[in-house]
Design a protein around this motif. Structure first.
Motif, PDB file in Angstrom:
ATOM      1  N   VAL A   1       0.883  -1.168   0.000  1.00 37.22           N
ATOM      2  CA  VAL A   1       0.000   0.000   0.000  1.00 37.22           C
ATOM      3  C   VAL A   1       0.919   1.215   0.000  1.00 37.22           C
ATOM      4  N   VAL A   2       0.835   2.032  -1.062  1.00 38.69           N
ATOM      5  CA  VAL A   2       1.853   3.060  -1.289  1.00 38.69           C
ATOM      6  C   VAL A   2       1.237   4.444  -1.403  1.00 38.69           C
ATOM      7  N   ARG A   3       1.756   5.370  -0.596  1.00 35.98           N
ATOM      8  CA  ARG A   3       1.462   6.793  -0.793  1.00 35.98           C
ATOM      9  C   ARG A   3       2.779   7.484  -1.108  1.00 35.98           C
ATOM     10  N   HIS A   4       2.776   8.301  -2.170  1.00 37.25           N
ATOM     11  CA  HIS A   4       4.031   8.930  -2.616  1.00 37.25           C
ATOM     12  C   HIS A   4       3.731  10.297  -3.196  1.00 37.25           C
ATOM     13  N   SER A   5       4.671  11.206  -3.043  1.00 37.39           N
ATOM     14  CA  SER A   5       4.486  12.571  -3.542  1.00 37.39           C
ATOM     15  C   SER A   5       4.598  12.662  -5.054  1.00 37.39           C
ATOM     16  N   GLU A   6       5.220  11.671  -5.677  1.00 33.40           N
ATOM     17  CA  GLU A   6       5.410  11.686  -7.128  1.00 33.40           C
ATOM     18  C   GLU A   6       4.257  10.961  -7.829  1.00 33.40           C
ATOM     19  N   SER A   7       3.595  11.666  -8.741  1.00 33.06           N
ATOM     20  CA  SER A   7       2.536  11.035  -9.523  1.00 33.06           C
ATOM     21  C   SER A   7       3.124   9.884 -10.334  1.00 33.06           C
ATOM     22  N   GLY A   8       2.454   8.750 -10.318  1.00 31.16           N
ATOM     23  CA  GLY A   8       2.903   7.608 -11.102  1.00 31.16           C
ATOM     24  C   GLY A   8       3.755   6.607 -10.350  1.00 31.16           C
ATOM     25  N   ALA A   9       4.160   6.927  -9.102  1.00 28.71           N
ATOM     26  CA  ALA A   9       5.017   6.006  -8.351  1.00 28.71           C
ATOM     27  C   ALA A   9       4.384   4.621  -8.191  1.00 28.71           C
ATOM     28  N   PRO A  10       3.090   4.509  -7.831  1.00 31.65           N
ATOM     29  CA  PRO A  10       2.494   3.171  -7.714  1.00 31.65           C
ATOM     30  C   PRO A  10       2.475   2.407  -9.041  1.00 31.65           C
ATOM     31  N   TYR A  11       2.299   3.120 -10.172  1.00 32.49           N
ATOM     32  CA  TYR A  11       2.337   2.475 -11.477  1.00 32.49           C
ATOM     33  C   TYR A  11       3.714   1.872 -11.725  1.00 32.49           C
ATOM     34  N   LEU A  12       4.759   2.613 -11.369  1.00 40.53           N
ATOM     35  CA  LEU A  12       6.133   2.130 -11.535  1.00 40.53           C
ATOM     36  C   LEU A  12       6.335   0.842 -10.746  1.00 40.53           C
ATOM     37  N   LEU A  13       5.870   0.822  -9.511  1.00 42.31           N
ATOM     38  CA  LEU A  13       6.015  -0.376  -8.685  1.00 42.31           C
ATOM     39  C   LEU A  13       5.251  -1.553  -9.271  1.00 42.31           C
ATOM     40  N   ALA A  14       4.037  -1.286  -9.747  1.00 42.59           N
ATOM     41  CA  ALA A  14       3.210  -2.359 -10.305  1.00 42.59           C
ATOM     42  C   ALA A  14       3.882  -3.021 -11.505  1.00 42.59           C
ATOM     43  N   GLN A  15       4.696  -2.257 -12.226  1.00 41.97           N
ATOM     44  CA  GLN A  15       5.400  -2.795 -13.390  1.00 41.97           C
ATOM     45  C   GLN A  15       6.575  -3.691 -13.006  1.00 41.97           C
ATOM     46  N   HIS A  16       7.051  -3.550 -11.750  1.00 38.38           N
ATOM     47  CA  HIS A  16       8.282  -4.235 -11.365  1.00 38.38           C
ATOM     48  C   HIS A  16       8.109  -5.328 -10.309  1.00 38.38           C
ATOM     49  N   VAL A  17       6.944  -5.395  -9.672  1.00 37.87           N
ATOM     50  CA  VAL A  17       6.762  -6.426  -8.655  1.00 37.87           C
ATOM     51  C   VAL A  17       6.516  -7.791  -9.303  1.00 37.87           C
ATOM     52  N   ALA A  18       6.724  -8.847  -8.531  1.00 45.77           N
ATOM     53  CA  ALA A  18       6.476 -10.201  -9.020  1.00 45.77           C
ATOM     54  C   ALA A  18       4.987 -10.405  -9.301  1.00 45.77           C
ATOM     55  N   PRO A  19       4.641 -11.375 -10.142  1.00 43.71           N
ATOM     56  CA  PRO A  19       3.234 -11.566 -10.537  1.00 43.71           C
ATOM     57  C   PRO A  19       2.278 -11.805  -9.375  1.00 43.71           C
ATOM     58  N   HIS A  20       2.767 -12.346  -8.267  1.00 44.43           N
ATOM     59  CA  HIS A  20       1.880 -12.640  -7.144  1.00 44.43           C
ATOM     60  C   HIS A  20       1.762 -11.480  -6.168  1.00 44.43           C
ATOM     61  N   VAL A  21       2.472 -10.369  -6.429  1.00 44.07           N
ATOM     62  CA  VAL A  21       2.480  -9.211  -5.526  1.00 44.07           C
ATOM     63  C   VAL A  21       1.542  -8.139  -6.076  1.00 44.07           C
TER      64      VAL A  21
END
Length: 320
Positions: free
Chosen positions: A116-136
Motif C-alpha cells: 500500500v503506497v502513498r508517494h508525492s510523485e505522480s505515477g510512483a504506484p504504477y512504476l512499482l506495479a510494473q516491477h513487482v512479481a506476478p503474485h504481488v
C-alpha cells in the motif's frame, strides 16, 4: 495494433492492482462497493476479524503524512487477518538514498504480498506495479496530484449508502480541484457510475477549464456550483502543493467559496456534505456544517475501513 491492457487488470479483466479509478469498468467499481457492504458489519462484531488474508503480508509504505488513510489501511488489513508492517520511512534506508524500486525489491524478498503506497510523485504506484512479481499487488494510497482511488471509492460508497442511485444525482466538488487527487478519482468514478451531472466549483486559479473534457461542468461561483445539488464534496486548500500566489488569502477564499449553513440552502434540502479530510474549519467549511445534520464526514471514515478491506481482499484473490 493490439489495445494496451489496463495495468490494473489481468488478462481475464480481474483487478490485481488498484492504481486509479480512471479506466476501471463499472462492474469492477460496483463489485468493490458490493464487497465493502459485506464488510461494514464486521465493525459491529465482538471479534472484528475475518480470515481472508491470513498468512499474507501487507506492507504500508507512506512517503507522505497521513492519518485517516494509513490508519484505516492498518485496520482493514488487520481485520482481514493479514500480517501488517508499516515502514517508518524517516528511519528507513530511503533516508539514506535507497531508491523506491530497491526498497520494494528488498521488502519483496521478505515475502511481501501487498504494498500500500502513498508517494508525492505522480505515477510512483504504477512504476512499482510494473516491477513487482506476478503474485504481488500494489494499492495506491495517493500519488502526487494524480489519484487517490480508495478515497474515491469510499466517497462512492458513502454516496450510494445515502442516495442509492447515481443516475439522478447532481454532485458538486468544491475548492482546490487543481491540486486534488481526490477530485480526479471522484470524477472518474462518478462518470463511470453514471451520475447525472458532476460539477467542479472554485476560483479560476484552482479550477482550470480543462476539466470540461472530462464530462464535468465548471463553475466559478459557489451559488451556481451547488444550486440544487444532491451531494457536495468539499476539498481543502492544499497549500503544500501550491506554487505562487493562487489566492489572495484563506479568508477571501472562505468568503467566496466556504460552505456555511446559509450557503448550504442553495443545495437541495436533503443534500449531503462530504470532505476527505483533514478539515480546515473556517477556511473551506464552517464548523456548523461539519457538525450539522447534513454532514456525513465521519461516516465516510467508517466506510473507508470496509472499502479498503474490499480492495485488499479482491486484489489478493486474483493472479496476474
Amino acid at each position: 495494433m493490439l489495445a494496451r491492457r489496463n495495468p490494473q487488470l489481468n488478462a481475464h479483466g480481474e483487478l490485481i492492482h488498484l492504481l486509479s479509478t480512471e479506466g476501471l469498468p463499472r462492474d469492477i467499481l460496483t463489485h468493490i462497493l458490493d464487497t465493502a457492504a459485506q464488510f461494514v458489519s464486521v465493525s459491529d462484531r465482538e471479534v472484528k476479524k475475518v480470515p481472508l488474508l491470513r498468512g499474507k503480508s501487507v506492507f504500508n509504505l507512506f512517503f507522505e503524512n497521513s492519518t485517516r488513510t494509513r490508519t484505516t489501511f492498518d485496520i482493514a488489513a488487520t481485520r482481514l487477518s493479514a500480517d501488517v508492517y508499516t515502514l517508518d520511512i524517516a528511519r528507513s534506508s530511503t533516508a539514506k538514498g535507497e531508491s523506491l524500486l530497491d526498497t520494494v525489491a528488498n521488502l519483496s524478498a521478505m515475502a511481501a504480498d501487498i504494498f500500500v503506497v502513498r508517494h508525492s510523485e505522480s505515477g510512483a504506484p504504477y512504476l512499482l506495479a510494473q516491477h513487482v512479481a506476478p503474485h504481488v499487488h500494489v494499492v495506491n494510497a495517493g500519488d502526487g496530484r494524480h489519484a487517490h482511488p480508495t478515497q474515491g471509492l469510499l466517497d462512492m460508497y458513502t454516496i450510494r449508502h445515502y442516495k442509492k442511485d447515481f443516475s439522478n444525482l447532481t454532485v458538486a466538488i468544491v475548492g482546490d480541484v487543481l491540486h486534488s487527487r481526490v477530485a480526479r478519482s471522484d470524477i472518474h468514478a462518478l462518470t463511470t457510475l453514471g451520475a447525472a451531472e458532476v460539477r467542479v466549483v472554485g476560483p479560476r486559479t484552482l479550477v482550470p477549464g480543462d476539466f470540461g473534457p472530462m464530462g464535468v461542468r465548471v463553475c466559478h461561483t459557489l451559488e451556481e456550483g451547488i444550486k440544487d445539488a444532491d451531494v457536495i464534496i468539499m476539498l481543502r486548500l492544499q497549500n503544500e502543493r501550491m506554487s505562487g500566489a493562487l489566492l489572495p488569502s484563506s479568508q477571501e477564499f472562505f468568503k467566496s467559496f466556504g460552505l456555511t449553513p446559509e450557503k448550504l440552502r442553495w443545495a437541495k434540502p436533503d443534500a449531503i456534505v462530504m470532505h476527505p479530510g483533514p478539515i480546515n474549519r473556517g477556511v473551506e467549511i464552517d464548523s456548523h456544517v461539519v457538525d450539522g445534520r447534513q454532514s456525513v464526514i465521519l461516516p465516510q471514515v467508517t466506510f473507508g475501513i470496509a472499502v479498503r478491506m474490499a480492495v485488499l481482499s479482491i486484489v489478493a484473490g486474483n493472479e496476474a
